[in-house]
Scaffold this active site. Structure first.
Site, PDB file in Angstrom:
ATOM      1  CB  CYS A  89      -0.950   0.016   1.196  1.00  0.00           C
ATOM      2  SG  CYS A  89      -2.140  -1.334   1.188  1.00  0.00           S
ATOM      3  NE  ARG A 212     -20.986   3.901  -0.642  1.00  0.00           N
ATOM      4  CZ  ARG A 212     -19.873   3.173  -0.659  1.00  0.00           C
ATOM      5  NH1 ARG A 212     -18.946   3.387   0.250  1.00  0.00           N
ATOM      6  NH2 ARG A 212     -19.689   2.228  -1.570  1.00  0.00           N
ATOM      7  CG  HIS A 339      -6.168   1.904   0.130  1.00  0.00           C
ATOM      8  ND1 HIS A 339      -5.007   2.434  -0.387  1.00  0.00           N
ATOM      9  CD2 HIS A 339      -5.783   0.880   0.956  1.00  0.00           C
ATOM     10  CE1 HIS A 339      -3.974   1.775   0.107  1.00  0.00           C
ATOM     11  NE2 HIS A 339      -4.423   0.816   0.920  1.00  0.00           N
ATOM     12  CB  CYS A 369      -0.901   0.115   7.756  1.00  0.00           C
ATOM     13  SG  CYS A 369      -2.556   0.262   7.054  1.00  0.00           S
TER      14      CYS A 369
END
Length: 383
Positions: A89, A212, A339, A369
């Protein structure tokens, strides 16, 4: 040591699952912010020394060194090379670190850093079975060395997020309040036009379609937990999506030669690791390490970006380090914005840079992370 400057940063809008960017080829997705970067900033693209690009799951249409492909698809000089980085990530945050290190070492003057991820093209489920080092199955169960060191228990992000919520005493209701704030902050940033300077519209999409605005605590409370007996739901987790971001990193010499105006200076870069079974806790020791190395404290940092892979991750990080939520992800995070794995690090930095400029802050710190129990930390100084 020589300084490294961020000249500009731009990103695509984030496309939701099966959304507006789902049919965009991964190379074209990544090429878009690079092309926008060259159009926004007056510099000689042929003078770029390298393209350092973050991307996970480099299989199928993301294979073949997509860091090279995105530059060529953008129509830019073919003598400029490109490479692809996979630190899970944190891939594009690491890409920025490599770019900065090239400049700081004096071996490079202009580097494009960034990353992308087409999660509609390569879903997490497909990547898992291709050997991705995290997921709902333990991919290390065929490695005797891994089993000897860490056992053959379940290894996945959901389990790690649950473990963190339990250890740091974070309730489901608290995570849902955090998730709601993420959507509210992202929608407010959109409504106020705070994202306009960082987004280059693509495929008719001018704003992030992952937010949203109708999210409520009642609605979040009705969602099913992902893991039986747990607290984590899709509503407190980051979204699968498509997105990309790119930055131009320059040396002091390049700034002078190309008449560039830096927006920020790279103040500190580092990366640390923690227990890979816990997987998502590394931002805590990594941030402590970075602040110590930089001779700074939490109070010296004006704004933080800590990736919202799951609500429990930044919540435990804030709790452990004494960081107020008012300074963290002020324009929303991955729960609302999505993400796009390999592109998220560059997206976070793009947003952090613009947030510092809007608020007049001086120092910003970014961490996230990463698979394998790792975390990059970048501290920038707004100029």
């Amino acid at each position: 040591m020589a300084e490294a400057y961020i000249i500009d940063a731009v990103r695509t809008p984030i496309g939701r699952k099966k959304g507006s960017l789902a049919e965009v080829h991964p190379a074209d997705l990544g090429a878009h912010p690079i092309k926008a970067l060259t159009e926004r900033t007056d510099f000689d693209a042929g003078a770029v020394d390298d393209v350092v690009w973050g991307c996970c799951d480099t299989i199928g249409p993301q294979a073949g060194d997509i860091g090279r492909s995105v530059w060529l698809v953008a129509g830019l000089p073919q003598h400029v090379p490109g490479t692809t980085v996979d630190r899970q990530c944190g891939s594009s945050q690491q890409a920025l670190h490599f770019a900065a290190q090239g400049v700081m070492s004096g071996t490079q003057d202009l580097v494009v850093a960034g990353g992308s991820q087409a999660m509609n093209a390569i879903p997490i489920s497909a990547a898992m079975y291709a050997g991705q080092p995290y997921g709902f199955d333990n991919p290390f169960n065929t490695s005797p060395g891994w089993v000897a060191r860490y056992g053959d228990g379940l290894l996945n992000q959901i389990n790690s997020a649950e473990m963190i919520a339990d250890k740091w005493d974070i309730s489901r209701e608290q995570m849902e309040e955090f998730a709601l704030a993420s959507h509210q902050r992202a929608q407010s940033a959109t409504d106020n036009g705070w994202f306009k300077n960082e987004i280059a519209p693509l495929e008719g999409l001018e704003a992030d379609e992952t937010i949203r605005p109708t999210t409520t605590l009642e609605g979040l409370s009705q969602l099913k937990v992902i893991q039986e007996g747990g607290k984590v739901t899709a509503g407190v987790s980051s979204q699968n999506c498509d997105g990309a971001a790119a930055m131009l990193v320059a040396s002091e010499r390049a700034v002078k030669d190309h008449g560039l105006k830096p927006r920020a200076r790279i103040h500190h870069i580092s990366v640390r690791a923690d227990d890979p079974v816990w997987m998502l806790t590394a931002p805590m020791p990594a941030t402590q390490h970075a602040l110590k190395k930089a001779g700074m404290t939490v109070n010296d940092i004006d704004l933080f970006e800590c990736n919202e892979a799951f609500a429990s991750v930044p919540m435990a990080w804030m709790k452990e380090l004494g960081i107020p939520h008012e300074k963290v992800n002020i324009h929303g995070g991955a729960i609302a914005l999505g993400h796009p794995l390999g592109g998220t690090g560059a997206r976070l930095m793009t947003t952090l840079l613009n947030a510092l400029e809007r608020t007049g802050g001086r120092y910003g710190l970014q961490t996230m992370c990463e698979g394998g129990g790792q975390a990059n930390v970048t501290i920038i100084e707004r100029l």
